[in-house]
Design a protein around this motif. Structure first.
Motif, PDB file in Angstrom:
ATOM      1  N   CYS A 145      12.921   2.369  -8.279  1.00  0.00           N
ATOM      2  CA  CYS A 145      12.376   1.636  -9.420  1.00  0.00           C
ATOM      3  C   CYS A 145      12.004   2.535 -10.594  1.00  0.00           C
ATOM      4  O   CYS A 145      11.870   2.047 -11.728  1.00  0.00           O
ATOM      5  N   GLY A 146      11.801   3.831 -10.329  1.00  0.00           N
ATOM      6  CA  GLY A 146      11.316   4.709 -11.385  1.00  0.00           C
ATOM      7  C   GLY A 146       9.901   4.378 -11.811  1.00  0.00           C
ATOM      8  O   GLY A 146       9.484   4.665 -12.940  1.00  0.00           O
ATOM      9  N   ARG A 147       9.142   3.772 -10.895  1.00  0.00           N
ATOM     10  CA  ARG A 147       7.749   3.419 -11.157  1.00  0.00           C
ATOM     11  C   ARG A 147       6.922   3.765  -9.929  1.00  0.00           C
ATOM     12  O   ARG A 147       7.430   3.779  -8.808  1.00  0.00           O
ATOM     13  N   SER A 148       5.656   4.008 -10.141  1.00  0.00           N
ATOM     14  CA  SER A 148       4.774   4.349  -9.030  1.00  0.00           C
ATOM     15  C   SER A 148       4.033   3.124  -8.521  1.00  0.00           C
ATOM     16  O   SER A 148       3.892   2.119  -9.234  1.00  0.00           O
ATOM     17  N   LEU A 149       3.583   3.213  -7.293  1.00  0.00           N
ATOM     18  CA  LEU A 149       2.717   2.202  -6.690  1.00  0.00           C
ATOM     19  C   LEU A 149       1.568   2.918  -6.001  1.00  0.00           C
ATOM     20  O   LEU A 149       1.585   4.133  -5.851  1.00  0.00           O
ATOM     21  N   THR A 150       0.597   2.156  -5.576  1.00  0.00           N
ATOM     22  CA  THR A 150      -0.552   2.720  -4.862  1.00  0.00           C
ATOM     23  C   THR A 150      -0.455   2.342  -3.394  1.00  0.00           C
ATOM     24  O   THR A 150      -0.140   1.190  -3.068  1.00  0.00           O
ATOM     25  N   PHE A 151      -0.697   3.313  -2.519  1.00  0.00           N
ATOM     26  CA  PHE A 151      -0.657   3.056  -1.079  1.00  0.00           C
ATOM     27  C   PHE A 151      -1.997   3.389  -0.450  1.00  0.00           C
ATOM     28  O   PHE A 151      -2.581   4.436  -0.731  1.00  0.00           O
ATOM     29  N   ARG A 152      -2.453   2.483   0.409  1.00  0.00           N
ATOM     30  CA  ARG A 152      -3.651   2.749   1.207  1.00  0.00           C
ATOM     31  C   ARG A 152      -3.345   2.411   2.664  1.00  0.00           C
ATOM     32  O   ARG A 152      -2.881   1.298   2.969  1.00  0.00           O
TER      33      ARG A 152
ATOM     34  N   ALA B  56       7.745   6.607   4.190  1.00  0.00           N
ATOM     35  CA  ALA B  56       8.917   7.062   3.426  1.00  0.00           C
ATOM     36  C   ALA B  56       9.590   5.912   2.689  1.00  0.00           C
ATOM     37  O   ALA B  56      10.216   6.125   1.646  1.00  0.00           O
ATOM     38  N   SER B  57       9.482   4.705   3.224  1.00  0.00           N
ATOM     39  CA  SER B  57      10.088   3.564   2.536  1.00  0.00           C
ATOM     40  C   SER B  57       9.499   3.391   1.149  1.00  0.00           C
ATOM     41  O   SER B  57      10.207   3.052   0.191  1.00  0.00           O
TER      42      SER B  57
ATOM     43  N   GLY C  61       7.687  -5.883 -13.363  1.00  0.00           N
ATOM     44  CA  GLY C  61       6.611  -5.398 -14.211  1.00  0.00           C
ATOM     45  C   GLY C  61       5.225  -5.465 -13.616  1.00  0.00           C
ATOM     46  O   GLY C  61       4.242  -5.124 -14.291  1.00  0.00           O
ATOM     47  N   PHE C  62       5.109  -5.890 -12.357  1.00  0.00           N
ATOM     48  CA  PHE C  62       3.802  -5.951 -11.709  1.00  0.00           C
ATOM     49  C   PHE C  62       3.365  -4.561 -11.258  1.00  0.00           C
ATOM     50  O   PHE C  62       4.190  -3.719 -10.895  1.00  0.00           O
ATOM     51  N   ASP C  63       2.063  -4.337 -11.252  1.00  0.00           N
ATOM     52  CA  ASP C  63       1.481  -3.184 -10.578  1.00  0.00           C
ATOM     53  C   ASP C  63       1.185  -3.590  -9.139  1.00  0.00           C
ATOM     54  O   ASP C  63       0.756  -4.729  -8.879  1.00  0.00           O
ATOM     55  N   VAL C  64       1.407  -2.665  -8.209  1.00  0.00           N
ATOM     56  CA  VAL C  64       1.337  -3.004  -6.784  1.00  0.00           C
ATOM     57  C   VAL C  64       0.465  -2.010  -6.035  1.00  0.00           C
ATOM     58  O   VAL C  64       0.599  -0.792  -6.217  1.00  0.00           O
ATOM     59  N   VAL C  65      -0.425  -2.533  -5.194  1.00  0.00           N
ATOM     60  CA  VAL C  65      -1.120  -1.707  -4.218  1.00  0.00           C
ATOM     61  C   VAL C  65      -0.723  -2.205  -2.829  1.00  0.00           C
ATOM     62  O   VAL C  65      -0.845  -3.399  -2.533  1.00  0.00           O
TER      63      VAL C  65
ATOM     64  N   MET D  31      -2.747  -6.720 -10.927  1.00  0.00           N
ATOM     65  CA  MET D  31      -2.401  -5.936  -9.734  1.00  0.00           C
ATOM     66  C   MET D  31      -2.168  -6.878  -8.561  1.00  0.00           C
ATOM     67  O   MET D  31      -2.964  -7.770  -8.302  1.00  0.00           O
ATOM     68  N   ILE D  32      -1.057  -6.680  -7.847  1.00  0.00           N
ATOM     69  CA  ILE D  32      -0.737  -7.465  -6.658  1.00  0.00           C
ATOM     70  C   ILE D  32      -1.010  -6.614  -5.422  1.00  0.00           C
ATOM     71  O   ILE D  32      -0.551  -5.460  -5.340  1.00  0.00           O
ATOM     72  N   LEU D  33      -1.753  -7.146  -4.477  1.00  0.00           N
ATOM     73  CA  LEU D  33      -1.951  -6.471  -3.194  1.00  0.00           C
ATOM     74  C   LEU D  33      -0.905  -6.998  -2.221  1.00  0.00           C
ATOM     75  O   LEU D  33      -0.768  -8.217  -2.044  1.00  0.00           O
ATOM     76  N   LEU D  34      -0.180  -6.079  -1.595  1.00  0.00           N
ATOM     77  CA  LEU D  34       0.890  -6.436  -0.670  1.00  0.00           C
ATOM     78  C   LEU D  34       0.565  -5.870   0.696  1.00  0.00           C
ATOM     79  O   LEU D  34       0.588  -4.654   0.902  1.00  0.00           O
ATOM     80  N   THR D  35       0.227  -6.746   1.649  1.00  0.00           N
ATOM     81  CA  THR D  35      -0.046  -6.280   3.004  1.00  0.00           C
ATOM     82  C   THR D  35       1.277  -6.122   3.749  1.00  0.00           C
ATOM     83  O   THR D  35       2.187  -6.924   3.592  1.00  0.00           O
TER      84      THR D  35
END
Length: 341
Positions: free
Chosen positions: A47-54, A38-39, A23-27, A1-5
Motif C-alpha cells: 500500500c505504501g502506507r503505514s498502519l499501527t499494530f498492537r 510479517a503479513s 484512505g482509512f487509518d488502521v490499528v 481510525m478503524i480498529l481491525l481485530t
C-alpha cells in the motif's frame, strides 16, 4: 481510525489493504496465535502506507479499551477468532471462550469507549444443512458444529445489543468460502501444519509439498459426485467490508451473505487449479465426513441491492492468485523477508 481485530490473519491482511487503499487509518490488534506479523509488513509494502499494530488478545478488555481510546477509533471490524470446524468439535470450550467471550469483552470495551459501529465476520456455517438453495439471509439457522454455534451466538448477542440500544450501527457478514490471494503474491493463506481448507491443500500438492489430496466422498447428488461450495476471492470479500462501513451511516443492524451465488465442486477446483498451474494434483477418494453437506452456495442479492457490492473474480482468478502466492512464498511467511524473497 478503524480498529481491525485479527488483522494479521488471512482475511484480515486483505481487509487491511482495502482499508488503507481507501484512505482509512488502521490499528490492528492480533494475538498472533494463528497469524504472522510479517503479513502486516507486506501490507504496508503493497500500500505504501503505514498502519499501527498492537499485540493484544480480544479477551483482554482493558487493553482493547485503552486501544480504542488512545487511537480515537470510530469503528471496529471484528475478525479475530478461532476458525477450524473440526478442531472446534475437539476443543469446544476453547472456542466458546475465545470467540464468544472475546466478542463480549470487545463489545463491552466499545460500549465504555462510546464506539458503536461494528462490522462482525460471521460465517455461512450458521445455516447448517440447507433446506433450500441458494441460501438467503432468511434461511433457517442451525449450525452443526461448535464453531458455527459460536458465530450464531455472537450474532444473537449483537441483535440483542441493538435492541437494547438503538444507537449502535452493526453489520453482520456471513462469509462463504474465502480463497485466493492478493495479486502481488506477497500475502495469502498461510496455514500452520496440515491445511484445513481445500485450496491451500491443493496448492501444496501441486507444488510437491504433499503427495496427494484426499477428497471426502464422491457419491453426493451432484454432477461429479463431489461436494459443491461457494468459493469467493478474498480480495472481493475484503472490498465488501468497505461497502458495509459505508452503509452504516445511520444506526441500524444489517445481515448480509458474502458469496458469489455460484457453486463449484471439489473436482472443479482441482481441474481449474491444474489448468492455471500446469501441474498435476493427484487425489484419492475417501468416505464422506460426518457433517458435510452436498451443496452449499449463497444468494448474494441483498448485498448487491443494499450495499452495492458483488463478487467479480472468477474461480480461475482465485486459483491463479493462490498459485502465485504459493510459488512466490512456498513456506508462507516463514523463511522469507517482508518482500517475499
Amino acid at each position: 481510525m478503524i480498529l481491525l481485530t485479527g488483522g494479521a490473519g488471512y482475511i484480515g491482511s486483505h481487509v487491511c489493504i482495502a482499508l488503507l487503499d481507501a484512505g482509512f487509518d488502521v490499528v490492528v490488534v492480533d494475538n498472533l496465535s494463528n497469524s504472522n506479523k510479517a503479513s502486516l509488513e507486506r501490507v504496508q509494502l503493497i500500500c505504501g502506507r503505514s498502519l499501527t499494530f498492537r499485540q493484544v488478545d480480544i479477551l483482554d478488555e482493558e487493553a482493547i479499551y485503552e486501544t480504542l481510546c488512545s487511537y480515537e477509533v470510530s469503528a471496529v471490524i471484528h475478525l479475530a477468532g478461532l476458525k477450524a470446524v473440526g478442531e472446534s468439535s475437539i476443543r469446544p470450550m476453547t472456542y466458546y471462550e475465545n470467540n464468544l467471550l472475546g466478542s463480549m469483552r470487545l463489545v463491552s470495551a466499545m460500549n465504555r469507549a462510546s464506539v458503536k459501529t461494528l462490522v462482525f465476520s460471521s460465517s455461512a456455517t450458521v445455516y447448517g444443512v440447507p433446506t433450500y438453495l441458494p441460501l438467503d439471509e432468511h434461511h433457517p439457522l442451525g449450525p452443526t458444529n461448535p464453531y458455527g454455534r459460536t458465530k450464531l451466538f455472537i450474532e444473537e448477542m449483537l441483535k440483542d445489543l441493538y435492541r437494547s440500544d438503538n444507537d449502535w450501527r452493526i453489520g453482520i457478514l456471513r462469509y462463504f468460502n474465502p480463497v485466493g490471494a492478493h495479486e502481488s503474491g506477497l500475502i495469502g493463506e498461510d496455514p500452520k501444519g496440515v491445511p484445513n481448507n481445500l485450496l491451500p491443500f491443493v496448492a501444496q500438492v501441486a507444488i510437491g509439498k504433499r503427495e496427494k489430496l484426499r477428497i471426502w466422498g464422491n457419491d453426493y447428488d451432484t454432477p461429479d459426485g463431489t461436494g459443491i461450495r461457494d468459493f469467493i476471492h478474498v480480495v472481493d470479500l475484503a472490498s465488501g467490508h468497505l461497502s458495509v462501513l459505508n452503509s452504516l451511516k445511520q444506526p441500524g443492524l444489517l445481515t448480509a451473505n458474502f458469496g458469489t451465488g455460484n457453486g463449484s465442486s471439489v473436482l472443479d477446483v482441482v481441474r481449474t487449479f491444474e489448468a492455471v498451474s500446469g501441474r498435476s494434483v493427484p487425489f484419492e477418494i475417501d468416505k464422506r465426513r460426518i457433517g458435510d453437506v452436498a451443496v452449499c452456495f449463497a444468494d448474494p442479492t441483498f448485498a448487491e441491492r443494499v450495499l452495492g457490492w458483488r463478487s467479480v473474480r472468477s474461480l480461475e482468478e482465485m486459483c491463479a492468485d493462490h498459485w502465485r502466492w504459493q510459488c512466490k512464498c512456498p513456506d508462507g511467511y516463514r523463511g522469507t523477508n517482508s518482500e517475499g524473497r
